[in-house]
Scaffold this active site. Sequence first.
Site, PDB file in Angstrom:
ATOM      1  N   LYS A  81       0.852  -1.198   0.000  1.00 25.12           N
ATOM      2  CA  LYS A  81       0.000   0.000   0.000  1.00 25.12           C
ATOM      3  C   LYS A  81       0.882   1.239   0.000  1.00 25.12           C
ATOM      4  O   LYS A  81       1.830   1.322   0.798  1.00 25.12           O
ATOM      5  CB  LYS A  81      -0.899  -0.022   1.242  1.00 25.12           C
ATOM      6  CG  LYS A  81      -1.900   1.127   1.331  1.00 25.12           C
ATOM      7  CD  LYS A  81      -2.774   0.995   2.578  1.00 25.12           C
ATOM      8  CE  LYS A  81      -3.896   2.017   2.625  1.00 25.12           C
ATOM      9  NZ  LYS A  81      -4.774   1.839   3.793  1.00 25.12           N
ATOM     10  N   SER A 156      -9.841   1.733   2.653  1.00 28.82           N
ATOM     11  CA  SER A 156      -8.950   2.481   1.792  1.00 28.82           C
ATOM     12  C   SER A 156      -7.894   1.654   1.075  1.00 28.82           C
ATOM     13  O   SER A 156      -7.316   2.124   0.100  1.00 28.82           O
ATOM     14  CB  SER A 156      -8.258   3.554   2.626  1.00 28.82           C
ATOM     15  OG  SER A 156      -7.416   2.959   3.601  1.00 28.82           O
ATOM     16  N   SER A 180     -10.076  -0.696   6.818  1.00 27.50           N
ATOM     17  CA  SER A 180      -9.466  -0.602   5.494  1.00 27.50           C
ATOM     18  C   SER A 180      -8.739  -1.835   4.982  1.00 27.50           C
ATOM     19  O   SER A 180      -8.309  -1.852   3.823  1.00 27.50           O
ATOM     20  CB  SER A 180      -8.509   0.580   5.448  1.00 27.50           C
ATOM     21  OG  SER A 180      -9.248   1.762   5.305  1.00 27.50           O
TER      22      SER A 180
HETATM   23  N1  GLN Z   1     -13.233   3.981   5.942  1.00 26.81           N
HETATM   24  C1  GLN Z   1     -12.713   4.415   7.193  1.00 26.81           C
HETATM   25  C2  GLN Z   1     -12.330   5.858   7.122  1.00 26.81           C
HETATM   26  O1  GLN Z   1     -12.571   6.430   6.132  1.00 26.81           O
HETATM   27  C3  GLN Z   1     -11.554   3.566   7.589  1.00 26.81           C
HETATM   28  C4  GLN Z   1     -10.325   3.910   6.848  1.00 26.81           C
HETATM   29  C5  GLN Z   1      -9.157   3.075   7.263  1.00 26.81           C
HETATM   30  O2  GLN Z   1      -9.321   2.047   7.909  1.00 26.81           O
HETATM   31  N2  GLN Z   1      -7.975   3.559   6.909  1.00 26.81           N
HETATM   32  O3  GLN Z   1     -11.803   6.422   8.024  1.00 26.81           O
END
Ligand code: GLN
Length: 492
Positions: A81, A156, A180
């Site tokens: 990532k 994400s 995410s």
């Molecule tokens: N979707 C969640 C957010 O927008 C989690 C994102 C994540 O786990 N990095 O914060």
Amino acid sequence: MGLAAYYLTVERLSALLEAGELTAAELMKSLLERTDALDEGLRAFIAYDGEEALRQAEESDRRRKEGKSLGPLDGIPVAIKDFISVRGWPLSCGSRMLEGYVSPYDAWVIDRLRAVGAVLWGRTNLDEFAMGSSTETSAFGPTANPWDRRFVPGGSSGGSACAVAAGLAPLALGTDTGGSVRQPAAFCGIVGLKPTYGRVSRYGVTAFASSLDQVGPFGRSVWDVATLLGAIAGRDPHDSTSVPLPVPDYANALGGQRNWNIGISEQFFAAGLNDEVKSAVRRAIDFFENAGCPIRSVSFPNLDICIGDYYVIATAEAFSNLSRFDGVRYGHRAAGVRDVGELYARSRGEGFGAEVKRRILLGAFVLSGGYHEAYYGRAQRVRTLIRRSFEEIFQSVDFLLTPTAPTVAFPLDDRGHKDPLAMYLSDVYTVPVTLAGLPAISLPCGFSREGLPIGLQLIGTPYRESDLLAAAHFFERSHDFYDRHPTLTSAR
Ligand code: GLN
């Protein structure tokens, strides 16, 4: 190379490498060819350097020839990532803010991957600064779901999940702050694990919400995820929140205990849960029950306050963490400014996208003088309540079994999900876990009528990732959808 090597599990690939029936260079070449052919239409990667990856693969082959193989991950490509620092690689975090920035050092997890001979393979796409659930907020454009390119891969870490599901990489690393790793794993039909907070070092991982962030592995099988977790877990002197506990041999422990007590909380099956997801998860519950696992009904009364709690804590921490991007120290710097105030304002205004700005504003608000106690202070107390609810549940059961997400993947550019609150709700089943710092795994448990994957989440107790993996492995072995893969023939 025959038999679609790009869809083989790492377990199989490493046996082939060991037997000399495949070389790491051959494997890497086939992935590179496939990525060149398909990634224009998927955008799993922000960038990749095939030559560099091949060089690492050849080194692995050389080691193996000399009888110095570093284990099952030696020569296995792992996609990263683009939120995790790799020395000498650009690091974008899916943002324009870091334009031109090159990491001067390796994150601890990267150091660990090098130590086991893994091939570092490409920088995967993500929501800007890991804020999102669809990989649409990336400054580099959205990633597509490999099962159907009209849908999102989740987020994400959508690029990492897409790369693994599409056969562009056998393994990938993501990060999970509120879901995410697990939610994109569910949307893409693969296995993803969020380790206990502190199990994996955050050194060299971009900070979003430091009290929640954890690096997690993606793979196409539980064994693969177990092996990758084993490589990256453990105490790191650079990160005081990483725990000094021994790292079990996760892959070897997969055949363990069977008669787990499984908890089901009706709050996770209430309104808002899609019917197809509900029935697939119910079938999974029946499977465990038929296998002799006692199923207990438990209560998690605080589910509906978790999203609100998460968005107070995560934005407060993000506000603080992102203050370092000021146009002076890293990345984007606005041109032609008159004074330092304008330098900060314009650099941040030009560098950050809308979702990141929204979070910074919300974080600034909840921490502001006079409101700090009312919002942030209260959110911390709610967080304690959430942790206690879990503690109570785990007095009587080994795991809590829930859907990973309330729906299957939603369409790209979906109007409903353009509404930030609708997007935030897609994390309703995953954020409680990060707020409590617990480990959880998402694994495929079926498909919708439209052919989109459905994920099942198992939540466990701190540092007992081995148990989660063993239960997931047990489920995986009795279901054939782990052998199903997206059919991808052309770039578009
Ligand atoms: N979707 C969640 C957010 O927008 C989690 C994102 C994540 O786990 N990095 O914060």
